[in-house]
Motif scaffolding. Structure first.
Motif, PDB file in Angstrom:
ATOM      1  N   GLU A 265       0.831  -1.209   0.000  1.00 47.76           N
ATOM      2  CA  GLU A 265       0.000   0.000   0.000  1.00 47.76           C
ATOM      3  C   GLU A 265       0.861   1.253   0.000  1.00 47.76           C
ATOM      4  O   GLU A 265       0.560   2.230  -0.670  1.00 47.76           O
ATOM      5  CB  GLU A 265      -0.929  -0.038   1.214  1.00 47.76           C
ATOM      6  CG  GLU A 265      -2.311   0.490   1.071  1.00 47.76           C
ATOM      7  CD  GLU A 265      -2.999   0.386  -0.271  1.00 47.76           C
ATOM      8  OE1 GLU A 265      -3.456   1.451  -0.731  1.00 47.76           O
ATOM      9  OE2 GLU A 265      -3.109  -0.691  -0.861  1.00 47.76           O
TER      10      GLU A 265
ATOM     11  N   TYR B 264      -5.281  -7.141  -3.993  1.00 49.46           N
ATOM     12  CA  TYR B 264      -5.066  -8.035  -2.859  1.00 49.46           C
ATOM     13  C   TYR B 264      -5.896  -9.303  -2.973  1.00 49.46           C
ATOM     14  O   TYR B 264      -7.105  -9.254  -3.177  1.00 49.46           O
ATOM     15  CB  TYR B 264      -5.352  -7.292  -1.548  1.00 49.46           C
ATOM     16  CG  TYR B 264      -4.433  -6.108  -1.393  1.00 49.46           C
ATOM     17  CD1 TYR B 264      -3.068  -6.306  -1.237  1.00 49.46           C
ATOM     18  CD2 TYR B 264      -4.915  -4.813  -1.472  1.00 49.46           C
ATOM     19  CE1 TYR B 264      -2.203  -5.230  -1.137  1.00 49.46           C
ATOM     20  CE2 TYR B 264      -4.056  -3.734  -1.373  1.00 49.46           C
ATOM     21  CZ  TYR B 264      -2.699  -3.954  -1.206  1.00 49.46           C
ATOM     22  OH  TYR B 264      -1.845  -2.887  -1.120  1.00 49.46           O
TER      23      TYR B 264
ATOM     24  N   GLY C 274      -5.606  -5.920   2.260  1.00 50.68           N
ATOM     25  CA  GLY C 274      -4.251  -5.479   1.970  1.00 50.68           C
ATOM     26  C   GLY C 274      -3.389  -5.208   3.183  1.00 50.68           C
ATOM     27  O   GLY C 274      -2.356  -4.546   3.069  1.00 50.68           O
TER      28      GLY C 274
ATOM     29  N   MET D 297       0.941 -12.596   2.991  1.00 51.34           N
ATOM     30  CA  MET D 297      -0.021 -11.886   2.150  1.00 51.34           C
ATOM     31  C   MET D 297       0.276 -12.183   0.686  1.00 51.34           C
ATOM     32  O   MET D 297       1.419 -12.421   0.302  1.00 51.34           O
ATOM     33  CB  MET D 297      -0.034 -10.382   2.423  1.00 51.34           C
ATOM     34  CG  MET D 297       1.044  -9.584   1.749  1.00 51.34           C
ATOM     35  SD  MET D 297       0.928  -7.784   2.049  1.00 51.34           S
ATOM     36  CE  MET D 297      -0.662  -7.377   1.388  1.00 51.34           C
TER      37      MET D 297
ATOM     38  N   PHE E  98      -0.727 -10.858  -3.362  1.00 47.90           N
ATOM     39  CA  PHE E  98      -1.350  -9.841  -4.213  1.00 47.90           C
ATOM     40  C   PHE E  98      -0.796  -9.979  -5.618  1.00 47.90           C
ATOM     41  O   PHE E  98       0.195 -10.684  -5.851  1.00 47.90           O
ATOM     42  CB  PHE E  98      -1.148  -8.426  -3.651  1.00 47.90           C
ATOM     43  CG  PHE E  98       0.277  -7.975  -3.511  1.00 47.90           C
ATOM     44  CD1 PHE E  98       0.872  -7.184  -4.491  1.00 47.90           C
ATOM     45  CD2 PHE E  98       1.028  -8.320  -2.400  1.00 47.90           C
ATOM     46  CE1 PHE E  98       2.181  -6.750  -4.358  1.00 47.90           C
ATOM     47  CE2 PHE E  98       2.344  -7.894  -2.264  1.00 47.90           C
ATOM     48  CZ  PHE E  98       2.921  -7.110  -3.242  1.00 47.90           C
TER      49      PHE E  98
END
Length: 149
Positions: free
Chosen positions: A30, A43, A49, A55, A57
């Motif tokens: 971000e 995301y 996000g 994570m 993305f």
């Protein structure tokens, strides 16, 4: 003859006129929106996000669709690491380390380890030689310096 992926490690540092904590945030997905033109992560997990190890993305940036997984997220150490895969081309680990040089100066070190997945990926890796990588990362520094100006 079978395919052999080529591997290359590239590293370069620049100094950001920011406290380390603020500089580090610019290398989370971000935060990168603030300075990387065209950067628009989508995301997959977590959907909101939130930056965390694990994570996932995707980006469609520079004409390439890339899948990203954050493998390390250590804000206290100023360290974030990703594995990025550009299908049909290459895979890379990307590590960014933000080390304080004072209250408002931070050394940002960027290390990519590229591996080709195809001949086109190998060609891309060869094109990203030390000089081109240095210019690539220096461009990050210039974009960060220009924020808010």
């Amino acid at each position: 003859m079978s395919f052999a992926g080529e591997r290359a490690t590239r590293s370069h540092s620049f100094v950001a006129a920011l406290p380390a904590r603020e500089a580090f945030a610019l290398f989370e997905p971000e935060g990168e929106r603030a300075w990387a033109q065209g950067w628009d992560p989508q995301y997959v997990h977590p959907r909101g996000g939130r930056a965390e190890a694990g994570m996932v993305f995707t980006t469609d940036h520079g004409g390439e669709n890339t899948i990203w997984i954050m493998t390390r997220h250590e804000p206290a150490a100023g360290l974030v690491e990703y594995v990025r895969t550009t299908p049909g081309s290459r895979i890379a680990t990307v590590m960014v380390q933000c080390a304080p040089l004072g209250p408002v100066r931070t050394r940002v070190t960027v290390i990519y380890v590229f591996t080709g997945l195809t001949e086109a990926g190998n060609a891309n890796i060869r094109a990203m030689d030390d000089a081109r990588f240095r210019e690539f990362v220096e461009g990050w520094g210039r974009a960060i310096s220009a924020m808010g100006k």
